[in-house]
Structures are given as structure tokens and as C-alpha cells.
Design a protein around this motif. Structure first.
Motif, PDB file in Angstrom:
ATOM      1  N   MET A  26       0.827  -1.201   0.000  1.00 17.20           N
ATOM      2  CA  MET A  26       0.000   0.000   0.000  1.00 17.20           C
ATOM      3  C   MET A  26       0.866   1.256   0.000  1.00 17.20           C
ATOM      4  O   MET A  26       0.549   2.233  -0.688  1.00 17.20           O
ATOM      5  CB  MET A  26      -0.931   0.005   1.217  1.00 17.20           C
ATOM      6  CG  MET A  26      -1.874   1.193   1.273  1.00 17.20           C
ATOM      7  SD  MET A  26      -3.022   1.305  -0.119  1.00 17.20           S
ATOM      8  CE  MET A  26      -4.173   0.047   0.332  1.00 17.20           C
ATOM      9  N   SER A  47      -5.138   1.932   6.208  1.00 14.85           N
ATOM     10  CA  SER A  47      -5.536   0.671   5.587  1.00 14.85           C
ATOM     11  C   SER A  47      -5.120  -0.525   6.441  1.00 14.85           C
ATOM     12  O   SER A  47      -5.878  -1.483   6.599  1.00 14.85           O
ATOM     13  CB  SER A  47      -4.907   0.565   4.192  1.00 14.85           C
ATOM     14  OG  SER A  47      -5.189  -0.680   3.624  1.00 14.85           O
ATOM     15  N   GLY A  51      -7.733  -2.973   8.037  1.00 15.14           N
ATOM     16  CA  GLY A  51      -7.601  -4.334   7.518  1.00 15.14           C
ATOM     17  C   GLY A  51      -7.319  -5.356   8.608  1.00 15.14           C
ATOM     18  O   GLY A  51      -7.851  -6.469   8.572  1.00 15.14           O
TER      19      GLY A  51
END
Length: 73
Positions: A26, A47, A51
Motif C-alpha cells: 500500500m 488501511s 484491515g
């Protein structure tokens, strides 16, 4: 076939190793798209946190479902 449910520690370890690799990807993707390491890092951190929590919840829910695991339903 006997199937033992993963322990919470194992699930957390799996989530952590998965998210470390995802964080790296990412960050790279964010940097390539924005040219800013700070922006890319911010997106990667958000993220990764989202996640990780999502993965742990998902794994723990599925650990309670016997369907397809070889355990009696």
C-alpha cells in the motif's frame, strides 16, 4: 479429518504478517500514485489498521462456523 480452531494468538499472528506485507504494498502503491511518501504512509497506516481489525473479526466469525470445516454441523 479433525480440524482444530486456530487460537486467538495464531489468528493475530496471521493477521499481523499479512498486514505487514499489505502495508509495504500500500505504501508503494500510494507513493507511485501521489509522489508523496507522507501521504502514502498515511493511507497505508489507515488501511493496515482497518484491515487488521477486519481480518481478525472475519477469522473469528468463520472459526465459529462448522460448514465446510469437516466438523459436525
Amino acid at each position: 479429518m479433525e480440524h482444530d480452531m486456530d487460537t486467538a494468538k495464531r489468528t493475530l499472528a496471521k493477521a499481523t504478517t499479512w498486514q505487514v506485507s499489505g502495508f509495504a504494498m500500500m505504501t508503494l502503491l500510494g507513493f507511485l500514485m501521489t509522489g508523496s511518501l507522507a501521504t502514502a504512509g498515511g493511507f497505508a497506516v489507515a488501511s493496515t489498521l482497518i484491515g487488521t481489525v477486519s481480518y481478525v473479526v472475519h477469522e473469528r466469525v468463520w472459526a465459529q462456523i462448522a460448514w465446510g470445516s469437516g466438523r459436525p454441523v
